[in-house]
Design a protein around this motif. Structure first.
Motif, short mmCIF file in Angstrom:
data_model
loop_
_atom_site.label_atom_id
_atom_site.label_comp_id
_atom_site.label_asym_id
_atom_site.label_seq_id
_atom_site.Cartn_x
_atom_site.Cartn_y
_atom_site.Cartn_z
N GLU A 371 -39.92 26.31 16.77
CA GLU A 371 -39.55 27.73 16.68
C GLU A 371 -38.33 27.92 15.78
OE1 GLU A 371 -40.11 30.08 20.40
OE2 GLU A 371 -40.11 28.11 21.33
N SER A 374 -36.12 31.20 14.46
CA SER A 374 -35.07 31.90 15.19
C SER A 374 -33.74 31.17 15.21
CB SER A 374 -35.53 32.13 16.64
OG SER A 374 -35.67 30.89 17.31
N LEU A 375 -33.62 30.04 14.54
CA LEU A 375 -32.40 29.25 14.66
C LEU A 375 -31.21 29.78 13.85
CD1 LEU A 375 -31.28 26.89 16.17
CD2 LEU A 375 -32.08 25.37 14.38
N TYR A 393 -26.41 30.83 22.42
CA TYR A 393 -27.12 31.99 22.94
C TYR A 393 -26.93 33.20 22.03
CZ TYR A 393 -27.91 36.22 25.69
OH TYR A 393 -28.32 37.45 26.09
N ASP A 405 -32.38 34.29 22.87
CA ASP A 405 -32.83 32.92 23.12
C ASP A 405 -31.68 31.97 23.43
OD1 ASP A 405 -31.89 33.29 20.55
OD2 ASP A 405 -33.36 31.98 19.59
N TRP A 407 -30.52 27.89 23.23
CA TRP A 407 -30.76 26.58 22.62
C TRP A 407 -29.71 25.58 23.09
CZ3 TRP A 407 -34.57 25.40 18.86
CH2 TRP A 407 -35.32 26.48 18.39
N TRP A 436 -31.96 19.52 18.67
CA TRP A 436 -32.17 20.91 19.05
C TRP A 436 -33.28 21.02 20.09
CZ3 TRP A 436 -28.79 24.43 17.65
CH2 TRP A 436 -28.07 24.28 16.46
N ARG A 438 -35.04 24.27 22.54
CA ARG A 438 -35.01 25.63 23.06
C ARG A 438 -35.30 25.61 24.56
NH1 ARG A 438 -37.72 31.19 20.65
NH2 ARG A 438 -36.89 32.54 22.30
#
Length: 497
Positions: A371, A374-375, A393, A405, A407, A436, A438
């Motif tokens: 994903e 979205s990072l 966050y 989200d 992480w 990383w 999520r």
């Protein structure tokens, strides 16, 4: 008879000499090894398995990897839970028949005795394999309850068992100068009672940094109502008399003539018992900065001295990024908005352990991160958690889409970061992507947000989040659908102690 002696001699020669090493010596050896090696070691024989899987050893491993104070806090909170459970059981048993009461009481006492010893190996595994968090709202809709106004780009810290909130931007372009304190103590999920403890000092501002050093807060910089960047340094301290009588005071620190250029929206964190570091931010004329400064404070925090750290390589200019301490002398920098207004996702580690202070860039391939879209982000929070990990966050992307989200960033998965002695680029980018992860979010669903603030309690098990910018309803007079948020919520790692 001769064959028997020969067989006995042969068997003894096949026994590894390591099995004859005294138990305390084996402990010392195992504590020098990474956890994967310890688990492999446990598979060699029954005696070594008993040692390598003992909670005594794993408590020492937790102290080694998480820090002594963190383990002490976990033991203390576990004892408090046992004590509370025991008292509840006693109260319950007193209302039942005498025979069942006696049986229940002895069972409860036995359970409490067993619970006093944390299953450290199991706990270590839970933290290493963390896959979800649970959110709980700590705000109330009761208008009679005194609480901080909605705001963003403020500061929120956990110090002396209290949450301390200061400043920030709010509706109408007003930059707040109020300081609020809420006692947390041992009950992390209770509704907190906020107390407004000071106003006017320091002056109203947003985008400042406020860092916990020992039992003090150290505040630097920020932007005031007129858009003027600040470069003043303040120390804040709590005086607590019980849970409700709390006093808080700010005083300006004498730092001499050499100070960082004025700025806001920079990042900073503690790097030692009396040192903090800041980086970047928005300086005069809206120019994004890339400089790094360290503040050395005196023991009583009355005096300090700033000095700039010039290294090559170093992170490019940015604002709205984060810096988080991941060890006694290491800090990780992530994200932000760059010179071209682009939103960043690069990762840097700043090491102050040696005589030569260094930045190390940790490269990873975005395509190998689940994903990954979205990072990259700006205006997020990055909070140190139990186990030396960082919980990232929220924030927003280059289109100002706010995020909700969670992480986990785990730099322990990259051995070279801790062993690196020169500022070189880490080239194992595929393996680095494994740092990383999520997390799933359960329970209460907070609104997506950016430029909020977050902090963890002393154990690193509970995270508190307050405020930020969230999506709002568009009105004809508004240029955007943004609004300031004033809710407080808790993020729980859900560990089974």
């Amino acid at each position: 008879m001769g064959e028997s002696k020969s067989s006995s001699s042969s068997n003894s020669s096949n026994v590894s000499p390591i099995t004859h090493i005294p138990r305390d010596h084996l402990f010392s050896i195992l504590l020098l090894l990474p956890t994967d090696s310890i688990l492999s070691f446990a598979m060699t024989c029954r005696r070594l398995r008993s040692i390598a899987t003992s909670d005594t050893l794993w408590e020492h491993i937790c102290r080694r990897d998480w820090g002594f104070s963190t383990v002490d806090v976990l033991k203390s909170s576990s004892s408090a839970l046992v004590s509370s459970s025991s008292s509840l059981s006693s109260s319950s048993s007193s209302s039942s028949s005498s025979s069942s009461s006696s049986s229940s009481s002895s069972s409860s006492c036995s359970s409490a005795e067993n619970s006093k010893h944390l299953a450290w190996m199991k706990l270590y595994k839970q933290v290493s394999q963390l896959g979800s968090v649970s959110c709980h709202s700590l705000s109330t809709s009761d208008g009679e309850v005194l609480s901080p106004h909605p705001r963003a780009s403020h500061s929120l810290n956990f110090v002396s068992d209290c949450l301390v909130l200061f400043g920030g931007g709010s509706e109408g372009g007003c930059h707040l100068d109020d300081t609020w304190v809420a006692y947390v103590g041992g009950d992390s999920q209770k509704m907190l009672k906020w107390q407004k403890v000071s106003t006017g000092i320091p002056s109203g501002r947003f985008g400042h940094s406020c860092i916990v050093i020992g039992d003090s807060l150290v505040l630097f910089g920020g932007i005031n109502d007129h858009g003027i960047r600040q470069n003043d340094t303040w120390v804040g301290q709590i005086e607590r008399y019980g849970t409700q009588n709390i006093r808080f005071s700010w005083r300006r620190v004498d730092v001499g003539p050499i100070v960082p250029p004025p700025r806001g929206a920079h990042a900073g964190c503690c790097v030692d018992s009396n040192r903090m570091v800041i980086n970047g931010g928005i300086g005069l004329d809206g120019l994004r900065l890339r400089d790094t400064w360290i503040l050395d404070l005196s023991e009583d925090h009355c005096f300090g001295m700033w000095h700039e750290i010039v290294t090559n390589p170093a992170p490019p200019a940015r604002s709205g990024h984060t810096m988080t301490c991941i060890g006694g002398t290491q800090t990780v920098l992530f994200g932000g908005r760059g010179m071209g207004y682009e939103v960043l996702n690069d990762l840097w580690v700043f090491d102050v352990s040696g005589s030569c202070l260094e930045w190390l860039q940790v490269l990873y391939e975005l395509r190998n991160v689940p994903e990954v879209v979205s990072l990259p982000r700006v205006g997020h929070s990055a909070t140190p958690l139990l186990g030396g990990r960082v919980l990232i966050y929220g924030g927003e992307d280059s289109y100002r889409h706010r995020k909700d989200d969670f992480w986990v960033l785990d730099l322990s998965r990259i051995p070279s970061v801790k062993s690196q002695s020169h500022p070189s680029i880490n080239i194992n980018t595929k393996r680095n992507s494994q740092m990383w992860k999520r997390l799933k979010a359960e329970g209460y669903k907070p609104e997506s947000r950016s430029f909020h603030r977050a902090c963890a309690d002393r154990s690193g098990r509970y995270l508190y989040v307050f405020g930020g910018m969230v999506d709002g309803l568009l009105h004809p007079a508004e240029s955007s659908g943004l609004r300031f948020n004033g809710e407080l919520f808790l993020v729980d790692l859900q560990l089974q102690l």
